[in-house]
Design an enzyme around this catalytic site. Structure first.
Site, PDB file in Angstrom:
ATOM      1  N   GLY A  13      -0.349 103.356 -40.288  1.00  0.00           N
ATOM      2  CA  GLY A  13       0.175 102.788 -39.061  1.00  0.00           C
ATOM      3  C   GLY A  13       1.034 101.584 -39.343  1.00  0.00           C
ATOM      4  O   GLY A  13       1.403 101.311 -40.492  1.00  0.00           O
ATOM      5  N   GLU A  31     -14.413 117.490 -31.685  1.00  0.00           N
ATOM      6  CA  GLU A  31     -14.406 118.911 -31.346  1.00  0.00           C
ATOM      7  C   GLU A  31     -15.214 119.215 -30.096  1.00  0.00           C
ATOM      8  O   GLU A  31     -14.908 120.161 -29.362  1.00  0.00           O
ATOM      9  CB  GLU A  31     -14.956 119.729 -32.527  1.00  0.00           C
ATOM     10  CG  GLU A  31     -14.036 119.749 -33.748  1.00  0.00           C
ATOM     11  CD  GLU A  31     -14.566 120.645 -34.852  1.00  0.00           C
ATOM     12  OE1 GLU A  31     -15.683 121.207 -34.659  1.00  0.00           O
ATOM     13  OE2 GLU A  31     -13.890 120.802 -35.877  1.00  0.00           O
TER      14      GLU A  31
END
Length: 393
Positions: free
Chosen positions: A22, A146
């Site tokens: 980043g 998930e």
């Protein structure tokens, strides 16, 4: 090979590989030898690690962030500072960023978007209770597991970059697309800044587009301060009006007009979910919103004006005129056909055209009468020459 791969930090975290990068730090997958589990390690880049004042404040805040404990916040495991490296070790999330998910889905249905947003707000609310403001809420800083769980990360990090003058690019301080107006103007920021950013994110999840977008980051920043965004329902008509009202309140430019805290926004979303068709209005007069947006950004909306007459059954007087904004509840084409709207419009326009000359004639007559009246008063007051008499003194 990266210079940190294969090395150990403080004899505890063995770096496996680079998994992300980043504006401020690089993120590595690592093995926690003490706990025998996989973790993520964020290592500050060189330009930040060499500034002593920045490091001092970063250490203090990092220790404060480490006490956060919430299911929707990435858990901080350890913070390390040496002469050569400064890092934050956190739980490893086996998932993707919300940004990646949004790029795949394009537009979310309101149920999914609301489910994600409630989790984001709960995580932010916990941090706010501890006195910590994120100041860099964006989809890149939100992880999606998930099973659908949301984890917010990178609390408080962008704050130091801005405070210490390291904000040289939009990438370094977080995407300018989600920044609050008060952050742009360098005013005091608080939890309402996070609410604004969350509202912008909510807007994007439901519409698939950012409310303010431009190739120039400076232009985007100015738009946050000055421009009115297109209403979410204009972009995606499938968005329920109730959620639109929640978003518009969250992204008010004036912090005083936003939600006072995330709990209020959470409550509104939950109330909406319970009764989507009967959610209380926020913008009761939608036309006022459109006209205000039109005044601030002429290119946002090309509104057209038409005259309509509606019978008493449709709750409007025959002489009413309506600004067409595109938010009418009835179908325009069917309505015009059923009520012979074109003939009514022509009759109205003809009457309106006769009104102007008639009014002008009345005004001229009034002026003539007034002139005669005033002249008579002056004559009576001053008199004339025949009334004069001579006196010997």
């Amino acid at each position: 090979m990266d210079k940190y791969t294969g090395k150990r930090l403080d004899g505890r975290f063995e770096i496996i590989r680079l998994i992300g990068s980043g504006g401020m730090a690089d993120v590595y997958k690592a093995h926690d030898l003490l706990e025998n589990k996989i973790v993520a390690v964020k290592i500050l880049k060189k330009e930040y690690s060499e500034n002593e004042e920045f490091l001092r404040r970063f250490r203090n805040e990092s220790r404060a962030i480490a006490v956060l404990s919430h299911p929707n916040i990435v858990k901080i495991i350890d913070v390390g500072f040496t002469n050569k490296v400064q890092y934050i070790a956190m739980e490893y999330i086996d998932g993707i960023t919300l940004k990646s998910y949004m790029e795949l889905e394009k537009v979310m249905d309101w149920q999914t978007a609301s489910y994600f947003m409630l989790q984001i707000l709960r995580g932010l609310g916990h941090a706010h209770e501890k006195g910590i403001v994120h100041q860099d809420v964006k989809p890149q800083n939100i992880m999606l597991l998930e099973d659908g769980r949301i984890k917010v990360m990178d609390f408080g990090i962008a704050k130091f970059a801005r405070d210490e003058g390291f904000a040289t690019s939009a990438q370094a301080i977080g995407s300018v697309h989600y920044i609050s107006p008060e952050q742009v103007s360098s005013d005091k920021t608080d939890s309402k800044s996070d609410i604004y950013s969350a509202g912008i994110l909510f807007y994007e999840m439901l519409t698939g587009v950012k409310p303010f977008d431009n190739e120039n980051p400076i232009t985007v920043a100015l738009m946050h301060m000055q421009a009115k965004p297109a209403k979410p329902c204009d972009v995606n008509p499938d968005i329920p009006k109730g959620l639109e009202k929640i978003i518009l309140k969250a992204i008010e430019k004036d912090p005083a007009k936003r939600y006072s805290n995330v709990s209020q926004m959470i409550n509104d979303i939950e109330k909406f979910k319970e009764c989507p068709d009967d959610f209380p209005g926020y913008y009761e007069e939608e036309k006022e919103y459109v006209m205000e947006r039109d005044n601030q950004s002429k290119k946002d909306l090309n509104s057209t004006r038409s005259f309509r007459t509606v019978d008493a059954d449709n709750r409007m007087d025959m002489n009413d005129t309506v600004m067409e904004t595109g938010y009418d509840d009835y179908d325009d084409d069917n309505y015009a056909q059923d009520n012979q709207l074109p003939a009514v419009e022509e009759e109205y326009i003809e009457k309106r055209s006769m009104f102007v000359p008639m009014l002008a004639g009345v005004v001229i007559v009034v002026i003539i009468i007034a002139t005669i009246f005033i002249s008579g008063l002056m004559l009576n007051y001053f008199g004339n020459e025949s009334d004069c008499k001579e006196f010997t003194v």
